[in-house]
Scaffold this active site. Structure first.
Site, PDB file in Angstrom:
ATOM      1  N   CYS A   2     -39.887 -38.061 -33.265  1.00  0.00           N
ATOM      2  CA  CYS A   2     -39.150 -37.912 -34.510  1.00  0.00           C
ATOM      3  C   CYS A   2     -39.420 -39.116 -35.393  1.00  0.00           C
ATOM      4  O   CYS A   2     -39.987 -40.116 -34.949  1.00  0.00           O
ATOM      5  CB  CYS A   2     -37.646 -37.803 -34.244  1.00  0.00           C
ATOM      6  SG  CYS A   2     -37.175 -36.405 -33.186  1.00  0.00           S
ATOM      7  N   GLY A  28     -42.325 -35.156 -37.485  1.00  0.00           N
ATOM      8  CA  GLY A  28     -41.449 -34.043 -37.148  1.00  0.00           C
ATOM      9  C   GLY A  28     -41.378 -33.033 -38.267  1.00  0.00           C
ATOM     10  O   GLY A  28     -41.158 -33.405 -39.418  1.00  0.00           O
ATOM     11  N   ASN A 103     -34.934 -41.446 -32.175  1.00  0.00           N
ATOM     12  CA  ASN A 103     -36.303 -41.060 -31.845  1.00  0.00           C
ATOM     13  C   ASN A 103     -36.558 -41.441 -30.400  1.00  0.00           C
ATOM     14  O   ASN A 103     -36.446 -42.616 -30.040  1.00  0.00           O
ATOM     15  CB  ASN A 103     -37.296 -41.785 -32.761  1.00  0.00           C
ATOM     16  CG  ASN A 103     -38.744 -41.569 -32.349  1.00  0.00           C
ATOM     17  OD1 ASN A 103     -39.092 -40.524 -31.785  1.00  0.00           O
ATOM     18  ND2 ASN A 103     -39.585 -42.550 -32.607  1.00  0.00           N
ATOM     19  N   GLY A 104     -36.915 -40.463 -29.570  1.00  0.00           N
ATOM     20  CA  GLY A 104     -37.182 -40.741 -28.162  1.00  0.00           C
ATOM     21  C   GLY A 104     -36.641 -39.655 -27.274  1.00  0.00           C
ATOM     22  O   GLY A 104     -36.399 -38.518 -27.712  1.00  0.00           O
ATOM     23  N   TYR A 260     -52.412 -40.613 -31.354  1.00  0.00           N
ATOM     24  CA  TYR A 260     -52.174 -39.375 -32.102  1.00  0.00           C
ATOM     25  C   TYR A 260     -51.081 -39.465 -33.156  1.00  0.00           C
ATOM     26  O   TYR A 260     -51.297 -39.107 -34.305  1.00  0.00           O
ATOM     27  CB  TYR A 260     -51.838 -38.255 -31.119  1.00  0.00           C
ATOM     28  CG  TYR A 260     -51.484 -36.932 -31.779  1.00  0.00           C
ATOM     29  CD1 TYR A 260     -52.478 -36.093 -32.269  1.00  0.00           C
ATOM     30  CD2 TYR A 260     -50.161 -36.532 -31.923  1.00  0.00           C
ATOM     31  CE1 TYR A 260     -52.164 -34.887 -32.887  1.00  0.00           C
ATOM     32  CE2 TYR A 260     -49.834 -35.326 -32.539  1.00  0.00           C
ATOM     33  CZ  TYR A 260     -50.835 -34.504 -33.014  1.00  0.00           C
ATOM     34  OH  TYR A 260     -50.524 -33.326 -33.631  1.00  0.00           O
TER      35      TYR A 260
END
Length: 511
Positions: A2, A28, A103-104, A260
Site C-alpha cells: 500500500c 495500490g 502499509n505491510g 518491482y
C-alpha cells in the site's frame, strides 16, 4: 502493498493529500481514502474502491477540511480484495479519536485480534490486520493517557508497547484528534517510510510518505527515512518529536521494493531505486554471458515499465541493441497486483502490444523485473512469437520466487509460484521460452547494497530464500495461510458482505 501519506500543514491539506496519493498510485489500485482534521478535533473521511481519480470528486474534496490529514492507497494482502469495509484509513473514537493507515502485513494478526476481543475488550469489525493494529495502538494509548492530557512521551510509550505485541511488517501514519500526526515503522524497517519538510512564511510543514518521490513532487525536502522501530509525533502546531521505541531495532528492508514496487525515482533508506536496478542489469548480464557464451541474441527488449533500467544496462553491458518492443497501454493497471488470475491473464494483451518489426526474424531477449506466477510471462513470450521472433529468451532481474511473501506482497501460496519445484529449464518450458535466466540471490543483494554504497547490506529476501526475518513464520504458518486462501475469500464472499452494506458511501464526519 500500500501507499501511505501524512501531512501537517499551515493551510488546507485536501489537495496535497490527493496529489500525493496520485504519485503513490502504483502502490495500490484497489481502494483509496483520505481523512483530514481541523484544529477543533473534528475529522472528515472519504474512502472508496478504485483509483484515486475515481474515488474523489469535487464534492468529496470540499468536505475534507483541515490542515492535517492522512491518506492511503490500498493493494490488499489480508482480508478481502473487494470489501469496502476494509478500505483505509480506519477510525476508532476512543481514546481521543484516532485514524490510522498502514502499509505491510502483520504475521500475528489472528492472535492479536483474539487478544483484542478477549483481553482488551475491543471489537474488530473486519478481517483487516490494519484495524487490529489501530485498536492495539488505541488500547495501549488509553492505558497510559491521564485525563485529557497527552504528551509525546505517552504516545511513544504506547508505540513501544505496540512493538512488543505486534509482529510482521508495518509502516504507519495515524492522527490523534486535537493533538497531531503519528508515524512509526516496524523494528526491522521492512516497509519504507520517509519524512520531509517545507518552509512557509507561517512555519514548517511536514509530510510523511511511503516513498521519497511523494516529497519531491509535492515540493517537500527529504529530511530522512524514519528509522526501524522509530516513532515520530508532529503536533498540529508543527512541533516535531521523535524517539526510538523498539529494542534491538535493525534495518532489514524488503528487497522486492527495489525489484518491482517502488518508483525508480525514489530513494529508500538512502538507496536509489534506479541505481539498484541498473546494478541488477549489470549482474544479470554477467550470468547470461556465462550461461549463453555463443550469445545468439539479436536484441534486448524490456517488459515495460519496471524492468527498463535493468534491461538497458544489461544490453549496454553485453554490447547488444536495446529496443522498445512493446507498446504499453497506460490506462490498464499493474497486472501483478490484480486480484484474480483470470483478470491478470486477460489484461496482459490489453496492456501490452508488440511492435512487430522489433521481433520478426530475430532472437530476442526479453527482460522483466521478476517471474512470479508465470501467467504474464507466458503470454508475453507467446506475443513475441506471434510477432515473428525466431527465438525468445527470458531474463528475470530477480531470483526465482519460490516462497510466500508474508510481509505485505500478495504471494501467498507456493502452488501459485511457477518456480516452486522447477529449475530454470522447467520454467522455460512452462512459459514456452527457449531459455530462462534468473538473477542469483547474492548478485541481487550485492546490486542493492552497492546502490547504498554498502551502508545497507542485509535485506528481507524471504520470497527468494524462504528465510523470514521476524522469526515467527514456519511451515505450519505457511500451511495455514495457504489453506485460508480460496476463490471465495478473494471475491469477498462471507461475513464481509454484511459489513459492506453498513459502510455505505464511506463518507463521514468523525467526531
Amino acid at each position: 502493498m500500500c501507499g501511505i501519506l501524512g501531512v501537517v500543514a499551515k493551510t488546507p491539506v485536501n489537495q496535497l493529500l490527493y496529489d500525493g496519493l496520485l504519485v503513490l498510485q502504483h502502490r495500490g489500485q484497489d481502494a483509496a481514502g483520505i481523512v483530514t482534521a481541523e484544529s477543533n478535533g473534528m475529522m472528515h473521511m472519504h474512502k472508496g474502491a478504485g483509483l484515486v481519480a475515481d474515488v474523489f470528486r469535487t464534492r468529496n474534496m470540499r468536505s475534507l477540511m483541515g490542515n492535517m490529514g492522512i491518506g492511503h492507497v490500498r493493494y490488499p494482502t489480508a482480508g478481502s480484495a473487494s470489501s469496502l469495509a476494509e478500505a483505509q484509513p480506519f477510525y476508532v473514537n476512543s481514546p481521543f479519536g484516532i485514524v490510522l493507515a498502514h502499509n505491510g502485513n502483520l504475521t500475528n494478526h489472528k492472535e492479536l485480534k483474539d487478544a483484542m476481543y478477549r483481553n482488551d475488550l475491543r471489537h474488530i469489525n473486519t478481517n483487516s490486520d490494519s484495524e487490529a493494529l489501530l485498536n492495539t495502538f488505541a488500547f495501549e494509548l488509553q492505558k497510559r493517557a491521564v485525563g485529557f492530557a497527552l504528551k509525546p512521551e505517552t504516545i511513544f510509550d504506547a508505540i513501544s508497547a505496540v512493538h512488543r505485541r505486534v509482529r510482521g511488517a508495518y509502516a504507519v501514519v495515524a492522527m490523534i484528534a486535537g493533538y497531531g500526526l503519528v508515524a512509526f515503522r516496524d523494528p526491522f524497517g521492512i516497509r519504507p517510510l520517509v519524512v520531509g519538510e517545507h518552509d512557509t512564511p507561517e512555519g514548517k510543514e511536514y509530510l510523511v510518505a511511503s516513498e521519497s518521490v511523494a516529497l519531491d513532487t509535492m515540493g517537500f525536502k527529504l529530511i530522512r527515512d524514519i528509522a526501524p522501530g522509530e516513532a515520530v509525533f508532529i503536533t498540529m502546531d508543527g512541533e516535531f518529536h521523535s524517539r526510538q521505541c523498539a529494542v534491538n531495532a535493525k534495518l532489514v528492508p524488503c528487497i522486492f521494493e527495489h525489484v518491482y514496487f517502488a518508483r525508480p525515482d525514489s530513494v529508500i533508506d538512502g538507496i536509489s531505486v534506479y541505481q539498484a536496478r541498473l546494478n541488477m542489469g549489470d549482474n544479470l548480464a554477467e550470468k547470461i554471458r556465462r550461461e549463453l557464451p555463443e550469445m545468439d541474441i539479436d536484441v534486448v527488449v524490456p517488459i515495460p515499465d519496471t524492468s527498463r533500467a535493468s534491461a538497458l544496462q544489461l544490453a549496454n553491458h553485453l554490447g547488444l541493441p536495446y529496443r522498445e518492443g512493446f507498446q504499453k497501454n497506460r490506462y490498464i493497471g499493474r497486472t501483478f497486483i490484480m486480484p484474480g488470475q483470470g483478470t491478470r491473464k486477460k489484461s496482459v494483451r490489453q496492456k501490452l502490444n508488440p511492435i512487430a518489426q522489433e521481433f520478426k526474424g530475430r532472437n530476442v531477449l526479453l527482460v522483466d523485473d521478476s517471474i512470479v506466477r508465470g501467467t504474464t510471462s507466458k503470454e508475453i513470450v507467446q506475443m513475441a512469437r506471434e510477432a515473428g521472433a525466431t527465438k525468445v529468451y527470458f531474463a528475470s532481474a530477480a531470483p526465482p520466487v519460490r516462497f510466500p511473501h508474508v510481509y505485505g506482497i500478495d504471494m501467498p501460496t507456493r502452488a501459485e509460484l511457477i518456480a516452486t519445484g522447477r529449475d530454470a529449464a522447467a520454467v522455460a518450458e512452462e512459459i514456452s521460452a527457449d531459455a530462462v535466466f534468473y538473477q542469483e540471490l547474492d548478485a541481487l543483494v550485492q546490486a542493492v547494497a552497492d546502490a547504498s554504497e554498502n551502508r545497507v547490506t542485509t535485506f528481507e529476501t524471504s520470497c527468494f530464500s524462504g528465510e523470514y526475518i521476524t522469526g515467527d513464520v514456519d511451515a505450519a504458518y505457511l500451511d495455514e495461510i495457504e489453506n485460508r486462501r480460496n476463490p471465495a475469500s478473494k471475491d469477498g464472499d462471507g461475513g464481509s458482505r454484511v459489513l459492506d452494506m453498513n459502510v455505505g458511501v464511506a463518507e463521514q464526519n468523525l467526531v
